[in-house]
Enzyme design. Structure first.
Site, PDB file in Angstrom:
ATOM      1  NE  ARG A  10      -3.923  -2.521   1.838  1.00 42.22           N
ATOM      2  CZ  ARG A  10      -4.508  -3.202   3.087  1.00 42.22           C
ATOM      3  NH1 ARG A  10      -4.503  -2.468   3.929  1.00 42.22           N
ATOM      4  NH2 ARG A  10      -4.885  -3.980   2.057  1.00 42.22           N
ATOM      5  CE1 TYR A  23      -3.115   0.703  -7.372  1.00 41.41           C
ATOM      6  CE2 TYR A  23      -3.553  -0.403  -9.289  1.00 41.41           C
ATOM      7  CZ  TYR A  23      -2.777   0.663  -8.998  1.00 41.41           C
ATOM      8  OH  TYR A  23      -2.233   0.982  -9.115  1.00 41.41           O
ATOM      9  CD  GLU A  24      -1.418  -3.315  -3.497  1.00 42.66           C
ATOM     10  OE1 GLU A  24      -0.373  -3.258  -2.086  1.00 42.66           O
ATOM     11  OE2 GLU A  24      -0.280  -3.808  -4.306  1.00 42.66           O
ATOM     12  N   GLY A  25      -6.650  -2.865  -1.697  1.00 43.15           N
ATOM     13  CA  GLY A  25      -7.299  -2.688  -0.856  1.00 43.15           C
ATOM     14  C   GLY A  25      -8.475  -1.281  -0.819  1.00 43.15           C
TER      15      GLY A  25
END
Ligand code: CAA
Length: 383
Positions: free
Chosen positions: A243, A362-364
């Site tokens: 992140r 993305y990536e959470g």
């Protein structure tokens, strides 16, 4: 408190900036328009050592600190956000999980090939019915002699179809939630594994986003990463680092949009003077520059904590959330500052605006980042 980059970090930034300016920037529009995976540039990045930056030298990497690695993602993303995500996913969640959690044999076999760029890495967690709710994945891994048989589908996999090695998450024990998930190193030529649909996206063209299909894919027990049940923690801990990389990618996008917009308003004349002479435009630029500066501070701080081995789950989520929201804001304002020209493909800001959007997802998603921050606040004192 040291808030300046070290001489090594500045040297890394210069090296990557020169490469990105010379090799990537002239081809960024072509990559966007053709959506062709920029294989030759990825190869050159490997030759320069950029695909193994935070990996120690004794296992084939460059041994750069985590901040230097972030600077590299930022500079590459300034020129092309597509190449930024190829680099970030390959390294943060394609290579580092094997480096951190692999056995000595796994590390010696996979990490040098990944760090040199001979092989490209990817990370396969998300499924059609398990995105934000990562615990709910349905891909199964069933023991069969000295192998596991993996069955299930993964979607939205960055570098999917281009990668040589995938870190794949699957359920080895049902009914125990996060503790029933395990991680596996899966090579692209694994029997029973194939690449499915490639997504056509709003932005980040040139980076591959594909479905992965596992039909009783035969993965040796020797390719399990960590113990059975370690998968969820491996995924989450590596996403902490990943992140920060997305925050750096967004920072590069913001800076590119800001520089383009500032250059434009300084030369574009209306009502007899440059747009930059109007106070409303100056105020917009001031707001954008401030957002970029905050994004930069949060990103470098989270990276510094990560480099020092200090838990930074909350700081990584804050950096990712703020920097990616800033990128969406800055790129949208940049299009506005360009006026009608900003909406055309003759200028880079429309591409930057399309590229920025996915960084909030993305990536959470940024909603998930807020959940992570709130959970951290509940668990520790925050000053
Ligand atoms: N590091 C280590 N362990 C962690 C952790 C972390 N950052 N976060 C959670 N854990 C551990 C917890 O301590 C807990 O362990 P115990 O059971 O032993 O106590 C366990 O994991 C479960 O934690 P939670 O109860 O907090 O789990 P949850 O189900 O509530 O999920 C979540 C939390 C934050 C919502 C998580 O599911 C999440 O991050 N979801 C988003 C998924 C995501 O980011 N996907 C991105 C896909 S990859 C991608 O996009 C890459 C790309 O291609 C660009």
């Amino acid at each position: 408190m040291e808030l300046r980059l070290s001489s090594e970090q500045q040297a890394m930034r210069k090296l990557v900036r020169d490469f990105a300016t010379r090799v990537i920037a002239p081809r960024a529009q072509y990559i966007d328009e053709t959506d062709a995976f920029p294989r030759s540039i990825v190869r050159q990045m490997g030759e320069l050592g950029l695909l193994g930056l935070p990996i120690p030298e004794d296992i084939g990497g460059v041994g750069a600190d985590y901040v230097s690695y972030m600077l590299a993602i930022e500079e590459i993303s300034y020129a092309s956000a597509a190449l930024g995500v190829i680099l970030a996913v390959h390294t943060s969640v394609g290579t580092l999980p094997i480096f951190h959690f692999g056995t000595e044999e796994q590390r010696q076999y996979y990490v040098p090939k990944l760090a040199s760029g001979e092989w490209l890495g990817a990370f396969a967690l998300t499924e059609p019915n398990a995105g934000s709710d990562a615990q709910s994945i349905q891909t199964r891994a069933v023991r069969d002699g000295d192998h596991y048989r993996l069955t299930g589908n993964k979607v939205f996999i960055t570098n999917g179809g281009e990668a040589d090695v995938y870190t794949v998450f699957a359920v080895t024990e049902s009914g125990v939630g996060a503790h029933g998930m395990s991680a596996f190193i899966v090579q692209k030529d694994t029997p029973g594994f194939r690449v499915g649909k490639k997504e056509r996206k709003m932005g980040l063209n040139g980076s591959s986003t594909a479905e992965l299909i596992f039909d009783e894919a035969l993965v040796p027990i020797a390719n399990r990463l960590g113990d059975e049940g370690d998968g969820f923690k491996i995924a989450m801990s590596q996403l902490d680092g990943g992140r920060i990389g997305i925050a750096a990618q967004a920072l590069g996008i913001s800076r590119a949009a800001f520089d383009a917009a500032k250059g434009y308003v300084e030369q574009r004349r209306q009502f007899g003077r440059p747009l930059a002479d109007f106070q409303s435009i100056q105020m917009t630029l001031a707001d954008l520059a401030m957002k970029i500066e905050v994004a930069r501070l949060l990103t470098y701080r989270a990276a510094t904590l990560r480099a020092q081995g200090i838990a930074c789950t909350m700081e990584a989520s804050m950096a990712k959330l703020f920097s990616t929201d800033a990128a969406m804001y800055v790129t949208t304002e940049a299009v506005q500052l360009f006026g009608g020209y900003g909406y055309t493909k003759d200028f880079p800001v429309e591409r930057l605006m399309r590229d920025a959007k996915v960084t909030q997802i993305y990536e959470g998603t940024n909603q998930i980042q807020r959940i992570v921050i709130a959970k951290s606040l509940a668990n520790k004192e925050y000053i």
